[in-house]
Each structure stands twice: as C-alpha cells, then as structure tokens.
Enzyme design. Structure first.
Site, PDB file in Angstrom:
ATOM      1  N   THR A  49     -73.017 -48.151 -15.345  1.00  0.00           N
ATOM      2  CA  THR A  49     -73.131 -47.623 -13.980  1.00  0.00           C
ATOM      3  C   THR A  49     -71.796 -47.000 -13.598  1.00  0.00           C
ATOM      4  O   THR A  49     -70.851 -47.006 -14.384  1.00  0.00           O
ATOM      5  CB  THR A  49     -73.482 -48.735 -12.972  1.00  0.00           C
ATOM      6  OG1 THR A  49     -72.315 -49.547 -12.741  1.00  0.00           O
ATOM      7  CG2 THR A  49     -74.612 -49.628 -13.486  1.00  0.00           C
ATOM      8  N   CYS A  50     -71.700 -46.509 -12.363  1.00  0.00           N
ATOM      9  CA  CYS A  50     -70.442 -45.894 -11.937  1.00  0.00           C
ATOM     10  C   CYS A  50     -69.322 -46.923 -11.810  1.00  0.00           C
ATOM     11  O   CYS A  50     -68.147 -46.571 -11.834  1.00  0.00           O
ATOM     12  CB  CYS A  50     -70.619 -45.130 -10.630  1.00  0.00           C
ATOM     13  SG  CYS A  50     -71.100 -46.161  -9.231  1.00  0.00           S
ATOM     14  N   ASN A  51     -69.674 -48.193 -11.690  1.00  0.00           N
ATOM     15  CA  ASN A  51     -68.657 -49.230 -11.497  1.00  0.00           C
ATOM     16  C   ASN A  51     -68.473 -50.170 -12.674  1.00  0.00           C
ATOM     17  O   ASN A  51     -67.600 -51.041 -12.625  1.00  0.00           O
ATOM     18  CB  ASN A  51     -68.989 -50.068 -10.254  1.00  0.00           C
ATOM     19  CG  ASN A  51     -68.570 -49.365  -8.980  1.00  0.00           C
ATOM     20  OD1 ASN A  51     -67.543 -48.704  -8.942  1.00  0.00           O
ATOM     21  ND2 ASN A  51     -69.378 -49.479  -7.943  1.00  0.00           N
ATOM     22  N   ALA A 190     -78.853 -33.836  -6.710  1.00  0.00           N
ATOM     23  CA  ALA A 190     -80.120 -34.079  -6.005  1.00  0.00           C
ATOM     24  C   ALA A 190     -80.798 -35.355  -6.496  1.00  0.00           C
ATOM     25  O   ALA A 190     -82.021 -35.479  -6.428  1.00  0.00           O
ATOM     26  CB  ALA A 190     -81.054 -32.881  -6.191  1.00  0.00           C
ATOM     27  N   MET A 193     -78.379 -40.945  -5.470  1.00  0.00           N
ATOM     28  CA  MET A 193     -77.192 -41.049  -4.616  1.00  0.00           C
ATOM     29  C   MET A 193     -77.181 -39.943  -3.568  1.00  0.00           C
ATOM     30  O   MET A 193     -76.778 -40.169  -2.423  1.00  0.00           O
ATOM     31  CB  MET A 193     -75.914 -41.014  -5.462  1.00  0.00           C
ATOM     32  CG  MET A 193     -75.652 -42.324  -6.197  1.00  0.00           C
ATOM     33  SD  MET A 193     -73.944 -42.538  -6.737  1.00  0.00           S
ATOM     34  CE  MET A 193     -73.817 -41.288  -7.992  1.00  0.00           C
TER      35      MET A 193
END
Length: 432
Positions: A49-51, A190, A193
């Site tokens: 994920t982004c984290n 799009a 998020m």
C-alpha cells in the site's frame, strides 16, 4: 515451520524509501512466483500500500526464509542489504500474526481506524490465493485477521469519524489555503483515492473541480457518482494547461513514474503565483525536484502526520478496547496452531484403524459368503466405518483442543507408543 513477516511501513521508512519497494498490483503475481521459487519459502502473501510493503511467509527454516525474503527485496529494488536493514522490520510467529491483525484492524495505520486497509488486506489475500502463494497456514491466518478486523470495527468505535489519507490531504490543504472555495482545484487520477478526494472537497463546499486522467472514460465513471457537482474532465495530455490554471493539485494515481516533473513545470508559461501540490501516491506522482521551484509547494503522505496527530489522541483510547479483542483472536489462533502438531499422529491413528477395519471386514465377508455380501455390503461398510469414527472421535477432539504444550506432547507420545504408530509409513504397516 515458522510464520514470518518482513516489511517496512510509515513507521520505519520515509516515503522516498517506501516508493522504491512498492509493488504494483500488476506485479504481485510475478513477485509471489519469485518468492515461492526460493528453497525455504513454502507460502507467500504480499501487502503493498502507500504506507507499507509487507511480505508474509511460511518458511521451513526461519533464518534462511528471512534471508531469502530480504534478498528478494534487495534484488527487486536495487537497494543494498545494509540500506534495507536500516528500515526493515521482521516479526516471527505470534508477533507476525498479531501484527497482521493490528494492520487489518487499522491499529497500525498512519490514521488509526482508517477503513481502506481492510479492503487492501482482503485484496492481498485474494491475490495470494489467485497466484497460489497462500497455502493452508496463511489461508487460516488471513481469514482470521480479516474476521478480526471486521470484529474490531463492529464491536468498537475505532472507525467512527476516522479520517482517511484523502480526507487528511484535504484538511492539510485547507490549513494551508484557509478557504478552499475560492481555489482552482485539480485532481490527478480517477481511482478510489480520487473519489474520496472529491467527496471531502464537496463537504468543504468546493464547487468546481477538475479531474485529469489518462482514461477519460474512467474519469466519467467517477464524475457520474457526483452528479450535483460541477466537475470538468481532462485528458492527461492537457495537464500542462490545467496546471497553469490551478491553485491546488491533488495527485493519487498508480503510476510507477512521476507525472509532474521539473521538465513539465519548465514548459508551463504562466503558472499561478503559488501552486500547492498534494501528492498522496506511492510511488510519488510528483518528482521531489519540483519543490525547488520558488512558487511551488509540494506535500506528500508523510506531511499528513501534522493533520493526523490532531485526530489520534481520542482514537488511541478506542484502540485499547480493540487490542483486547485482538488478544482473544490471537488465543484462538494459538489453539489452531497447536492443533497442527497433533495432525501427523491423528492421521497415523486413522490410517492404522482403517487398515485394521479393512482387513477384519475382508475376513468377515469371506465367512458370510457372496450372497450375504451382495445384499448387505454397504450396511456392513457403513457399520464398521461408524464404529471406527466413534472410537477415534473423542481422543482426536481432545488432542486438538489441548492448549497446554507439555500435556499435548506427552499425550501424543503415549498415543504413538500404545498404538505403535511409528510403524505406519506411506499407508503401510509391516506389523499387520
């Protein structure tokens, strides 16, 4: 066998390091296959994920499994092992299982209680199954972690009023700009998020929003969800023009390369006096060097901690109740894991009982004669199977349920000795 997690997160590594190790969804299958090719790795699941990037493993050798997973990360990121070790964390067995439960429950998130991580863990589980990385052990662990994550959200208020990465980005933009209603706002992307960004911007009474996306059709699907809003759609090829007419830009695409680069900025003839870029993607959509331009301010996911800290204090109290629930879930896992020790002995006992049943049934059939057998064989088969199953049922249940490791170990040894189970190999018993 041991359960291991090797990974890094927002707690151990900055975004510029995390993005080097990020594995996009389209590469997960390939990564699982590569990891499964290592000799000591039995099962694999990858949470990216982004984290965080976390690799969950079942290994035949703990040390070698860790070494192989770490080597995979080094090879796939072009980072040296010493560089990696500065930011990696490694957890074993119960700690690894509890970590997955905490992650799924949102307790390890940048924003405590955020809901998106549960769906991300579900996707991790589905991809692990799809690409045959998940076997029986990780299957049980992930099912229990997902169940625990749902239970925490149902039985506590941890997710009530929780902010998301997208809402935190909007809050940070409001802190910096004060009145978002007067700003020209653009969203690059799009996906999910971006949908959340639109939702939170509208809650701030923003009226006009630009959506820039590589696929105009996908952008239209997003816009259709907000029919009351005035949202303009642009193709990615028009980004330069849109930047020149924007005060605030949010970026959240899955691109593996920066989209807003110094070269793009240099090509813009007439940028506003102050342009703020809020980049919530990992890998980042905005090249870090863009921040060198005097009239541009760049913020990334790590900058959201300022906003998040205001929301966290009350959520930590709720997290304590969630931790108690997770301890219960971990106890249930430990009972299941302990029961695995009994499986080889139980299988041998069943096998020996089946050998005896079949042999004695053959003797009985030979005495009863063909006429009786043709009329009653199914009944006799069912009778003998029923007797065996009834006799074995209680000891098997007791063995699986026994939580005391020493008592269970002694019981297994006694059972093996009493029934001479060491002679049972590959379905054969030389003593029969």
């Amino acid at each position: 066998m041991n359960i291991i997690v090797v990974g890094l997160s927002h707690k151990t590594a900055p975004v510029d390091f995390r993005e080097k190790l990020s594995i996009p969804k389209v590469r997960i299958g390939e990564a699982i296959r590569e990891l499964c090719n290592y000799p000591h790795i039995e099962e694999v699941a990858i949470l990216s994920t982004c984290n965080r990037l976390e690799i969950y493993l079942l290994t035949s050798d703990t040390y070698q499994g860790i070494r192989e997973a770490t080597q995979f990360l080094a090879d796939s990121s072009d980072l040296s092992l010493p560089e990696l070790r500065q930011h990696l964390f490694i957890l074993l067995h119960q700690d690894a299982v509890m970590h997955l439960m905490r992650v799924t429950a949102g307790l390890d998130s940048l924003i405590i209680g955020e809901g998106q991580i549960l769906s991300q863990v579900k996707q991790c589980y589905q991809l692990g199954q799809q690409y045959q990385g998940i076997g029986p052990v990780l299957n049980n662990i992930f099912k229990q972690a997902i169940s625990a994550g749902k239970r925490v959200r149902t039985e506590t208020q941890i997710s009530t009023g929780a902010v998301s990465i997208s809402s935190a980005a909007v809050e940070l933009a409001q802190i910096k700009k004060q009145d978002l209603r007067t700003a020209n706002i653009t969203i690059l992307g799009a996906g999910k998020m971006s949908r959340l960004l639109v939702q939170h911007l509208l809650s701030k009474r923003v009226k006009d929003i630009n959506i820039v996306n590589r696929s105009v059709e996908r952008a239209k699907l997003l816009v259709d969800q907000f029919k009351e809003a005035n949202i303009n759609i642009y193709n990615l090829s028009e980004l330069k023009t849109i930047l020149q007419n924007s005060d605030i830009v949010f970026t959240g695409t899955s691109s593996q390369e920066p989209i807003i680069t110094p070269e793009l900025i240099n090509d813009c003839d007439n940028l506003p006096s102050e342009l703020m870029l809020f980049d919530i993607a990992v890998p980042r959509n905005v090249d870090p060097n863009v921040s060198q331009f005097d009239n541009i301010k760049v913020f990334n996911v790590d900058d959201l901690k300022v906003v998040v800290s205001q929301n966290q204090q009350t959520r930590r109290k709720m997290a304590k109740a969630a931790e108690i629930l997770l301890e219960e879930e971990l106890s249930a896992f430990n009972i299941w894991w302990g029961s695995l020790e009994a499986i080889p002995t139980i299988n041998k006992l069943r096998e020996k009982a089946e050998i005896i049943r079949v042999k004695e049934l053959e003797k009985a059939i030979s005495r009863l004669g063909n006429e009786f057998v043709s009329d009653h064989q199914e009944i006799v088969e069912s009778l003998t199977r029923g007797i065996v199953n009834k006799i074995l049922h209680d000891p098997m249940v007791q063995l699986r349920a026994q939580q005391d490791i020493e008592i269970r170990g002694r019981a297994l040894k006694i059972l093996q000795t009493l029934f001479n189970l060491d002679t049972i190999k590959n379905g054969m018993s030389p003593t029969l």
